[in-house]
Design an enzyme around this catalytic site. Structure first.
Site, PDB file in Angstrom:
ATOM      1  N   ASP A  95      40.116  17.637  23.788  1.00 48.83           N
ATOM      2  CA  ASP A  95      38.887  17.327  24.530  1.00 48.83           C
ATOM      3  C   ASP A  95      38.679  18.401  25.600  1.00 48.83           C
ATOM      4  O   ASP A  95      38.423  18.107  26.769  1.00 48.83           O
ATOM      5  CB  ASP A  95      38.991  15.936  25.169  1.00 48.83           C
ATOM      6  CG  ASP A  95      37.649  15.425  25.696  1.00 48.83           C
ATOM      7  OD1 ASP A  95      36.608  16.018  25.343  1.00 48.83           O
ATOM      8  OD2 ASP A  95      37.645  14.436  26.459  1.00 48.83           O
TER       9      ASP A  95
ATOM     10  N   GLU B  87      51.075  13.445  39.398  1.00 49.93           N
ATOM     11  CA  GLU B  87      51.227  14.445  40.444  1.00 49.93           C
ATOM     12  C   GLU B  87      49.856  14.884  40.966  1.00 49.93           C
ATOM     13  O   GLU B  87      48.927  15.076  40.185  1.00 49.93           O
ATOM     14  CB  GLU B  87      51.962  15.642  39.830  1.00 49.93           C
ATOM     15  CG  GLU B  87      52.001  16.904  40.639  1.00 49.93           C
ATOM     16  CD  GLU B  87      52.513  18.088  39.840  1.00 49.93           C
ATOM     17  OE1 GLU B  87      52.817  19.122  40.470  1.00 49.93           O
ATOM     18  OE2 GLU B  87      52.613  17.991  38.585  1.00 49.93           O
ATOM     19  N   TRP B  88      49.737  15.022  42.263  1.00 49.32           N
ATOM     20  CA  TRP B  88      48.537  15.619  42.842  1.00 49.32           C
ATOM     21  C   TRP B  88      48.704  17.134  42.849  1.00 49.32           C
ATOM     22  O   TRP B  88      49.684  17.656  43.357  1.00 49.32           O
ATOM     23  CB  TRP B  88      48.296  15.123  44.264  1.00 49.32           C
ATOM     24  CG  TRP B  88      47.160  15.846  44.933  1.00 49.32           C
ATOM     25  CD1 TRP B  88      47.244  16.918  45.780  1.00 49.32           C
ATOM     26  CD2 TRP B  88      45.755  15.576  44.765  1.00 49.32           C
ATOM     27  NE1 TRP B  88      45.988  17.333  46.168  1.00 49.32           N
ATOM     28  CE2 TRP B  88      45.053  16.517  45.560  1.00 49.32           C
ATOM     29  CE3 TRP B  88      45.045  14.630  44.039  1.00 49.32           C
ATOM     30  CZ2 TRP B  88      43.663  16.535  45.644  1.00 49.32           C
ATOM     31  CZ3 TRP B  88      43.658  14.644  44.120  1.00 49.32           C
ATOM     32  CH2 TRP B  88      42.982  15.578  44.906  1.00 49.32           C
ATOM     33  N   ILE B  89      47.753  17.841  42.242  1.00 51.21           N
ATOM     34  CA  ILE B  89      47.778  19.305  42.212  1.00 51.21           C
ATOM     35  C   ILE B  89      46.605  19.823  43.027  1.00 51.21           C
ATOM     36  O   ILE B  89      45.450  19.518  42.717  1.00 51.21           O
ATOM     37  CB  ILE B  89      47.718  19.839  40.770  1.00 51.21           C
ATOM     38  CG1 ILE B  89      48.949  19.365  39.991  1.00 51.21           C
ATOM     39  CG2 ILE B  89      47.624  21.365  40.759  1.00 51.21           C
ATOM     40  CD1 ILE B  89      48.936  19.755  38.522  1.00 51.21           C
TER      41      ILE B  89
END
Length: 288
Positions: free
Chosen positions: A195, A93-95
Site C-alpha cells: 500500500d 515507536e515514535w519516530i
C-alpha cells in the site's frame, strides 16, 4: 482517552506518568496520538470499529519488513485483537520526522527489501487495503493471485456496492480472463509493502526513510512501483535509485496501468465515481 491509553501502556509495563497526549492528523480510518510518558514517546493508533485481526496484520507486516534489514520501520510494542465493538490499540515507536526530501537512498533501500523473495505468490492471511477487506492465499503463479485475489476481490466488492456494473463489469471480467497475456506469470515473488502511496512512508529526523502502514504480500515488484507513480509523493530521484539496484522489466510501461488498476478499483469502491473515469480508460486500453 487518557484512561484508555493508561490501560494500553500497562500491557507493555510502562506505568510511568503520562506527560503528553496529542492527537495526530492524517489518518482516515484510525484515531492516532503522540503519547509521551516519563520513560519514552509512543505512536498509538486506536479504533473501535475494526476486525479482530486489523492491527495484527499491520504489526505482522512491519515485522516481516523489519526482518529483511533493508529499510526502517517503527518498532511495534503491542496490539489488541478486539472483540466486536471493543476499542483496540496498536502501540509503536515514535519516530521524529524530518523533511521528506531528505530521505537518502530510499529507492535503493526499497529495492533491497524487494530482493527478499519466496517461491510462491500472495500471502497466507487476509489483510486490508484501506478499510476494505483483502482476501489472500498462496498461489503457484502471480497471474492466478493477481486476477483472483486482487482484481477479483475488488470486482466482487464493486458489484455489491454498485460501482462496477454494465460495460465496466464486462470489461473487467474480460481483462481478468486474459491477464496471462498482459502480466508475467512467474516473476520474482518479492516482499512488497502493498500500500505504498506517498502517505505511507516518512523521512526520519536523520534523513532515513521509514515505511509505515503496510499491507504485505509477495508478488511482482513492478506492482509496487506502479502504485508509487499513481499519486506521487516520492523524492525526485526515487525511481532512479530503485532502478539502479533492481531494474524494472523492459515492458514496465506496458504493464504499469494494469497494476495501477487494482488501486484505482479500491479507491472507486471506497470513495466513489470520481475514480471511475480512470478505471474505464485503463479497461478500454487493454480490452477495448
Amino acid at each position: 482517552m487518557e484512561p484508555f491509553i493508561r490501560h494500553t501502556l500497562f500491557n507493555i509495563k510502562d506505568t510511568s506518568d503520562i506527560q503528553t497526549v496529542k492527537p495526530i492528523s492524517g489518518g482516515d480510518i484510525n484515531q492516532s496520538y503522540y503519547v509521551a510518558t516519563r520513560e519514552q514517546a509512543y505512536f498509538i493508533k486506536s479504533n473501535e470499529h475494526v476486525s479482530e485481526h486489523f492491527f495484527q496484520v499491520e504489526a505482522e507486516g512491519l515485522k516481516l519488513i523489519q526482518e529483511t534489514g533493508a529499510i526502517r520501520v517503527p518498532e511495534v510494542y503491542y496490539y489488541d485483537r478486539p472483540k466486536s465493538g471493543e476499542k483496540a490499540a496498536l502501540v509503536m515507536e515514535w519516530i521524529e520526522s524530518g523533511p521528506s526530501h531528505s530521505a537518502e537512498c530510499f529507492g535503493e533501500h526499497l529495492a533491497n527489501m524487494h530482493q527478499h523473495t519466496l517461491e510462491k505468490y500472495g500471502y497466507g492471511n487476509p489483510t486490508f487495503i484501506g478499510e476494505l477487506n483483502q482476501p489472500n492465499a498462496w498461489c503457484p503463479t502471480w497471474t492466478e493471485y493477481y486476477s483472483r485475489y486482487r482484481l477479483g476481490s475488488q470486482f466482487k466488492i464493486g458489484v455489491e456496492k454498485g460501482t462496477i456494473s454494465s460495460l465496466r463489469k464486462q470489461r473487467l471480467l474480460k481483462l481478468m480472463n486474459k491477464i496471462e497475456q498482459i502480466i508475467p506469470d512467474t516473476p520474482k515473488a518479492s516482499l512488497l509493502h502493498g500500500d505504498l502511496w506517498g502517505g505511507n512512508w516518512m523521512a526520519a529526523k536523520d534523513g532515513e526513510a521509514v515505511l509505515i502502514d503496510p499491507s504485505v504480500l509477495y508478488g511482482d515488484h513492478a506492482f509496487e512501483l506502479a502504485f508509487t507513480e499513481l499519486f506521487g509523493g516520492f523524492p525526485a530521484n526515487f525511481l532512479d535509485e530503485y532502478h539502479a539496484s533492481f531494474p524494472l522489466p523492459d515492458d514496465y510501461q506496458d504493464i504499469k496501468p494494469v497494476y495501477q488498476l487494482f488501486y484505482l478499483l479500491a479507491h472507486l469502491n471506497m470513495f466513489g465515481e470520481m475514480y471511475g473515469g480512470h478505471v474505464d480508460r485503463i479497461l478500454k486500453h487493454y480490452v477495448g
